[in-house]
Design a protein around this motif. Sequence first.
Motif, PDB file in Angstrom:
ATOM      1  N   GLN A   1      44.147  33.348  38.174  1.00  0.00           N
ATOM      2  CA  GLN A   1      44.587  34.693  37.819  1.00  0.00           C
ATOM      3  C   GLN A   1      46.095  34.677  37.628  1.00  0.00           C
ATOM      4  OE1 GLN A   1      41.374  37.122  40.549  1.00  0.00           O
ATOM      5  NE2 GLN A   1      43.217  38.128  39.811  1.00  0.00           N
ATOM      6  N   GLU A   2      46.544  35.393  36.612  1.00  0.00           N
ATOM      7  CA  GLU A   2      47.973  35.502  36.327  1.00  0.00           C
ATOM      8  C   GLU A   2      48.365  36.970  36.390  1.00  0.00           C
ATOM      9  OE1 GLU A   2      49.059  33.568  32.721  1.00  0.00           O
ATOM     10  OE2 GLU A   2      48.558  31.565  33.465  1.00  0.00           O
TER      11      GLU A   2
ATOM     12  N   ARG B   1      38.864  29.825  40.026  1.00  0.00           N
ATOM     13  CA  ARG B   1      39.396  30.533  38.862  1.00  0.00           C
ATOM     14  C   ARG B   1      40.898  30.766  39.000  1.00  0.00           C
ATOM     15  NH1 ARG B   1      35.855  33.469  35.660  1.00  0.00           N
ATOM     16  NH2 ARG B   1      33.843  32.414  35.503  1.00  0.00           N
TER      17      ARG B   1
ATOM     18  N   ARG C   1      36.551  35.614  43.478  1.00  0.00           N
ATOM     19  CA  ARG C   1      35.767  34.617  42.764  1.00  0.00           C
ATOM     20  C   ARG C   1      35.046  33.721  43.751  1.00  0.00           C
ATOM     21  NH1 ARG C   1      35.384  36.381  37.513  1.00  0.00           N
ATOM     22  NH2 ARG C   1      37.428  36.991  36.718  1.00  0.00           N
TER      23      ARG C   1
ATOM     24  N   LYS D   1      45.379  30.573  41.969  1.00  0.00           N
ATOM     25  CA  LYS D   1      44.104  29.892  41.757  1.00  0.00           C
ATOM     26  C   LYS D   1      43.229  30.078  42.987  1.00  0.00           C
ATOM     27  CE  LYS D   1      45.798  26.298  38.608  1.00  0.00           C
ATOM     28  NZ  LYS D   1      45.920  24.827  38.381  1.00  0.00           N
ATOM     29  N   HIS D   2      42.044  30.607  42.795  1.00  0.00           N
ATOM     30  CA  HIS D   2      41.105  30.792  43.898  1.00  0.00           C
ATOM     31  C   HIS D   2      40.648  29.432  44.423  1.00  0.00           C
ATOM     32  CE1 HIS D   2      40.361  35.195  43.525  1.00  0.00           C
ATOM     33  NE2 HIS D   2      40.797  34.967  42.307  1.00  0.00           N
TER      34      HIS D   2
ATOM     35  N   ARG E   1      37.396  45.240  44.329  1.00  0.00           N
ATOM     36  CA  ARG E   1      38.669  44.772  43.743  1.00  0.00           C
ATOM     37  C   ARG E   1      39.772  45.037  44.762  1.00  0.00           C
ATOM     38  NH1 ARG E   1      38.653  43.347  38.392  1.00  0.00           N
ATOM     39  NH2 ARG E   1      40.934  43.444  38.433  1.00  0.00           N
TER      40      ARG E   1
ATOM     41  N   TYR F   1      42.742  42.393  42.261  1.00  0.00           N
ATOM     42  CA  TYR F   1      42.147  41.188  41.687  1.00  0.00           C
ATOM     43  C   TYR F   1      40.635  41.216  41.932  1.00  0.00           C
ATOM     44  CZ  TYR F   1      41.595  39.242  46.368  1.00  0.00           C
ATOM     45  OH  TYR F   1      41.205  39.038  47.669  1.00  0.00           O
ATOM     46  N   ARG F   2      39.913  40.388  41.198  1.00  0.00           N
ATOM     47  CA  ARG F   2      38.476  40.257  41.366  1.00  0.00           C
ATOM     48  C   ARG F   2      38.196  38.956  42.140  1.00  0.00           C
ATOM     49  NH1 ARG F   2      34.062  41.995  38.594  1.00  0.00           N
ATOM     50  NH2 ARG F   2      35.179  43.983  38.682  1.00  0.00           N
TER      51      ARG F   2
END
Length: 437
Positions: A165-166, A163, A158, A105-106, A117, A155-156
Motif C-alpha cells: 500500500q502506498e 500486498r 490483507r 507492505k503487509h 478499514r 487501509y484494507r
Amino acid sequence: MKRLLLLCFLAASLCACVDENSDLGHTLVDSSFYNVYVDTCTVDISTVLEDSIVTRGDSICQIGHYRDDTWGAVTATYYAEYSTASFTPDEDCSYTLDSLVLVMKHSGHYWGDTLTRPGIRVYRLATPIELADDDDLYNHSTWVTESTPLFSFTYRPRPGEARVQEIRLPDAWGQQLLDDLVNQEEYFDSQEDFKREFPGLAFVPDENAQCISGFLINDSSLCLTLHYHEVGIQRTEKELTFSVNTDCAYTGIRHDRTGSPLSRVRSGIENYVHSTDLGHRAYLQGLTGYYNQLEFPYLNELQDAGQIVSIESATLYLYPLKGSYNRTNQLPEDIRLYITDENNVLEDYVYGSDGVTVQTGNLTVDEVFGRDTYYSFDLTEFIRNNFGTWGINRQKLLMNMNSSDAATTFNQVVFTNDPDTERKCRLDVRFKIYNEQ
C-alpha cells in the motif's frame, strides 16, 4: 483420590492392554514382562505473563487495535526513527517535487476483523528515541509524540497476503524535504543530526478499530520515498528513500485485560495461574507475552505398576479450544518446549528423536469439524529423565512460540484442559513392567 483412580486404571490396563507374557530366564526365576499403555497422566498446564518482550530491530511490526471478550483490548503502535539519505544536487539542474509516499507492505499477519478499514494516525515524535539502560526497547515502552497528527489514513487489511500500500503524504512536507536536500542542509550530514531535526514517526491506530495488521520493516516497506524530477537538458524521474533505522524502532503494546479471563494474571513466572483457575484453559499469545508452564505431577505413580517400570515412549497432546481459532485469530505453526530446572533456569530445548532438531509442535488442523486440531510433542526422553525424580531434581517445561513470532505477531492459542471432556491436554505413555513371581 487421583492416586487411587490411577492405580485402578493401571490394574485394568494390565488385563486389557498388555502383550503376552515373556517368560525370560524362567529356568532361573519365575518372572514376567508386560507392555502397558496409559493415557491418563495428568498434565498441569499454567498461564504465565512475561514481564517484557524485546521488540527493537524486528523485521515485522504490528499496528492496530482489537478488543474481544477473551483477551481484552490490545493496542499496537509502531515507533520508528528514520535513517538519513545521501543526496548531492547538480548545480546545473533544478528539482521539482512529484510526491512523498509512505510505502507499507503487509506481512500477512493479522488479528481481528479483516473486512473493516482501520484508521492510522501518524504523529511526529517529540524527541528522538533513546534505548533503555540495557540498550533495548520493549513492548511496554512508550514515547511522547506531538499533539497533532501529521496525517492520517485508512487501509484494507490483507490477511495472508504480502500486498503493498502506498499513502501519499502532504505535499508541503515533501516540498520542504526536497528544498532542504537541494540546499544541502547540515542535518542530513549524520544520523545524530538527522534525528535531532526529524526524531521519527509514531503510527497510532484509531481506538475504534477492530483489526491489527503486520507490516514488513525493510528498505522498501514502512519507508518514506521522495519522488522528484531532476530538470536539466533532460527531465529525469528520480526517487530517494528514507528507511526505518531498526536500531531505534519498536512495536509498543498497551493491553487492557479488564473484564477478561486474563485479568487475574500478573507478570512474572512466580505468578503463574493453573488452568483449573482459568476455567480449565491456558493461554498463549505473541507480543502480549502470554506463555505456558507444564508439569506432570502424578508421573511417579506409574512406579506402582510393577517392581521395575521402564518408559518406552511418551507423547504430549495439546488441544486448542474449539471455536477459538478462525479467520479472526491465527494459530501459531511453531511452538516450542523449553526444559528448565526447579528455579526456571533454561537448560535446553525439547529435541526430536535425532537429538538435533528442535520440535515445533507438529500442528495438525481439523479443517472439516475443528474438533481434532492439536499440537503434539514426543516427550520420551524428557519423561525418561524425570521418571522417579522429586523436588529439585525434577525438571519442568515452558512453552512458547519461537522468539521471532513471539516478538512480532499476535498468533495465539487457547488450550482446553477440562478433565470432563474427551479433547484435553494429555500425556500418552507406553511402558514396560517387570514382576518376579
